[in-house]
Design an enzyme around this catalytic site. Structure first.
Site, PDB file in Angstrom:
ATOM      1  N   LYS A  38       0.646  -1.148   0.207  1.00 21.18           N
ATOM      2  CA  LYS A  38       0.043  -0.168  -0.054  1.00 21.18           C
ATOM      3  C   LYS A  38       0.958   1.282   0.181  1.00 21.18           C
ATOM      4  O   LYS A  38       2.143   1.134   0.443  1.00 21.18           O
ATOM      5  CB  LYS A  38      -0.890   0.091   1.189  1.00 21.18           C
ATOM      6  CG  LYS A  38      -0.233   0.049   2.413  1.00 21.18           C
ATOM      7  CD  LYS A  38      -1.129  -0.408   3.659  1.00 21.18           C
ATOM      8  CE  LYS A  38      -0.229  -0.243   5.037  1.00 21.18           C
ATOM      9  NZ  LYS A  38      -0.910  -0.886   6.043  1.00 21.18           N
ATOM     10  N   TYR A 265      14.226  31.004   3.892  1.00 18.30           N
ATOM     11  CA  TYR A 265      13.015  31.607   4.357  1.00 18.30           C
ATOM     12  C   TYR A 265      13.152  31.625   5.913  1.00 18.30           C
ATOM     13  O   TYR A 265      13.487  30.859   6.527  1.00 18.30           O
ATOM     14  CB  TYR A 265      11.908  30.593   4.107  1.00 18.30           C
ATOM     15  CG  TYR A 265      11.441  30.469   2.673  1.00 18.30           C
ATOM     16  CD1 TYR A 265      10.853  31.630   1.711  1.00 18.30           C
ATOM     17  CD2 TYR A 265      11.357  29.217   2.031  1.00 18.30           C
ATOM     18  CE1 TYR A 265      10.427  31.456   0.790  1.00 18.30           C
ATOM     19  CE2 TYR A 265      10.938  29.123   0.766  1.00 18.30           C
ATOM     20  CZ  TYR A 265      10.797  30.294   0.072  1.00 18.30           C
ATOM     21  OH  TYR A 265      10.015  30.272  -1.332  1.00 18.30           O
TER      22      TYR A 265
HETATM   23  C1  LIG Z   1      -0.326  -1.626   6.894  1.00 21.18           C
HETATM   24  C2  LIG Z   1      -0.727  -2.795   7.323  1.00 21.18           C
HETATM   25  C3  LIG Z   1       0.084  -3.965   7.557  1.00 21.18           C
HETATM   26  C4  LIG Z   1       1.574  -3.762   7.516  1.00 21.18           C
HETATM   27  O1  LIG Z   1       2.086  -3.166   8.718  1.00 21.18           O
HETATM   28  P1  LIG Z   1       3.597  -3.166   8.896  1.00 21.18           P
HETATM   29  O2  LIG Z   1       3.902  -2.650  10.394  1.00 21.18           O
HETATM   30  O3  LIG Z   1       4.108  -2.110   8.026  1.00 21.18           O
HETATM   31  O4  LIG Z   1       4.357  -4.372   8.727  1.00 21.18           O
HETATM   32  C5  LIG Z   1      -0.524  -5.114   8.004  1.00 21.18           C
HETATM   33  N1  LIG Z   1      -1.721  -5.077   8.271  1.00 21.18           N
HETATM   34  C6  LIG Z   1      -2.685  -4.085   7.993  1.00 21.18           C
HETATM   35  C7  LIG Z   1      -4.006  -4.523   8.514  1.00 21.18           C
HETATM   36  C8  LIG Z   1      -2.270  -2.890   7.549  1.00 21.18           C
HETATM   37  O5  LIG Z   1      -3.013  -1.820   7.445  1.00 21.18           O
END
Ligand SMILES: *Cc1c(COP(=O)(O)O)cnc(C)c1O
Length: 372
Positions: A38, A265
């Site tokens: 993701k 800035y």
């Molecule tokens: C993002 C996510 C993961 C992966 O998490 P990590 O801590 O990066 O390994 C696993 N399960 C769900 C439901 C998530 O949203």
């Protein structure tokens, strides 16, 4: 074409494959990886990463949205793709067209999917204590009802741990309770004659700290990219993880500031002597946190250069004083190695007061991503 023009990400695919092997070695034989790709694979580039994983035998993936799932399908990713969060009914047709598995985020959402009239493949989210998504673990009747909806093909159930990174007595017992709640749901389903479904519970820290657990999948995210969330995190597993991502840019201008002049800035940085200042072609629009202003450093030609002044949208400045040979066009490393020195994503996250997950997932869209 690969330009390496102003700022870019280099992906070390060998390190990614190495990490996959490390996780396969750590997890029980029957547990398959279901990497979280993701948020553009935590900024790494979802298509490049997922293709490399597919070539290395990974057959299941999780994403946050239908749109992310479609991107992977269009790039030729064939295995299972699980959408971890809510999909609006206006996108239900894409779940079917692109063979995506939808999460049942609660009982009401299951009704909505059932009512639609088309058939959906789903995994039921179970809330075992995080209280974010899923049907509550105690509601076995409600969970059974979802299994019996004629339009829902339930191929899995899963839950998520919320303190599996913690080592305190409280955090460990909370996690163990969550595990028990999840196992209770599985047993109740079996007792009711339902056997044909997959189960998964662990993300990165669930794997690293509770690697003895044996479910069908492990949803590894941040750690697959070779890093931990926080610089001080302790883990139980013995595992050798190698960072996949390097973040690089170029010097676009080198200039001398006289003693007592201020730069950038807000004029937040003033020189104490004549100083050689480098301007880099990367900024917060590329994902460099603005609160690295006057904080942390970069690497150039194997040397450290402190960040000075405010981070701008497209530029930032560093102090090159004492570095003789540095000129416009030179490569600068923000995350990764230069000579004998290394800046890890954990370092940058630490300077910025956040976790690597946030730093990486916010890497900008205009960074080129290239496998090396
Ligand atoms: C993002 C996510 C993961 C992966 O998490 P990590 O801590 O990066 O390994 C696993 N399960 C769900 C439901 C998530 O949203």
């Amino acid at each position: 074409m690969y330009q390496k023009s102003r700022a870019w990400i280099e992906l070390n695919i060998e390190n990614l494959k190495h990490n996959v092997e490390q996780f396969r070695g750590l997890l029980p034989r029957d547990c398959a990886l279901m990497p979280a790709v993701k948020a553009n694979a935590y900024g790494h580039g979802a298509v490049l990463i997922s293709k490399a994983l597919q070539e290395h035998g990974v057959q299941s993936f999780c994403v946050a949205s239908v749109t992310e799932g479609i991107e992977l399908r269009n790039a030729g990713i064939e295995g299972e793709i699980l959408v971890l969060s809510y999909t609006h009914p206006s996108q239900f047709q894409d779940l079917i067209a692109y063979h995506l598995i939808q999460t049942v985020v609660d009982g009401k959402y299951a009704q909505e999917l059932q009512k639609d009239g088309r058939e959906f493949t789903v995994h039921i989210g179970i809330d075992t204590g995080m209280h974010r998504l899923g049907e509550r673990w105690e509601n076995i009747e409600e969970i059974l009802k979802i299994f019996h909806y004629p339009n829902l093909k339930v191929t899995g159930i899963y839950s998520h741990l919320c303190v599996s990174d913690g080592m305190s007595q409280m955090e460990r017992s909370y996690t163990i309770e969550q595990i028990h709640h999840f196992e209770y749901v599985i047993e109740e389903l079996h007792r009711n004659g339902i056997d044909n479904f997959k189960c998964h519970l662990q993300g990165s820290y669930g794997i690293l700290n509770y690697s003895e657990l044996c479910f069908d999948y492990a949803r590894v995210g941040i750690a697959l990219y070779g890093i931990l969330s926080g610089i001080e995190d302790q883990i139980n597993a013995t595992i050798d993880l190698k960072p996949v991502l390097s973040l690089k840019t170029r010097v676009e201008s080198v200039r001398v500031l006289y003693r007592g002049e201020s730069a950038g800035y807000g004029l937040t940085y003033s020189t104490r002597k004549n100083q050689k200042i480098g301007v880099l072609s990367i900024g917060y629009a590329d994902g460099v946190p603005r609160n690295l202003s006057n904080c942390g450093y970069v690497l150039c030609n194997g040397k450290m250069a402190p960040i000075i002044g405010r981070i701008c949208m497209d530029q930032m400045m560093v102090d090159f004083s004492g570095m003789e040979q540095v000129e416009a066009g030179d490569e600068v490393v923000l995350i990764g190695k230069s000579g004998k020195l290394e800046i890890r994503a954990e370092d940058m996250a630490n300077w910025a007061g956040t976790i690597t997950n946030e730093i990486l997932s916010r890497m900008g869209g205009r960074l080129e991503r290239v496998a090396v």
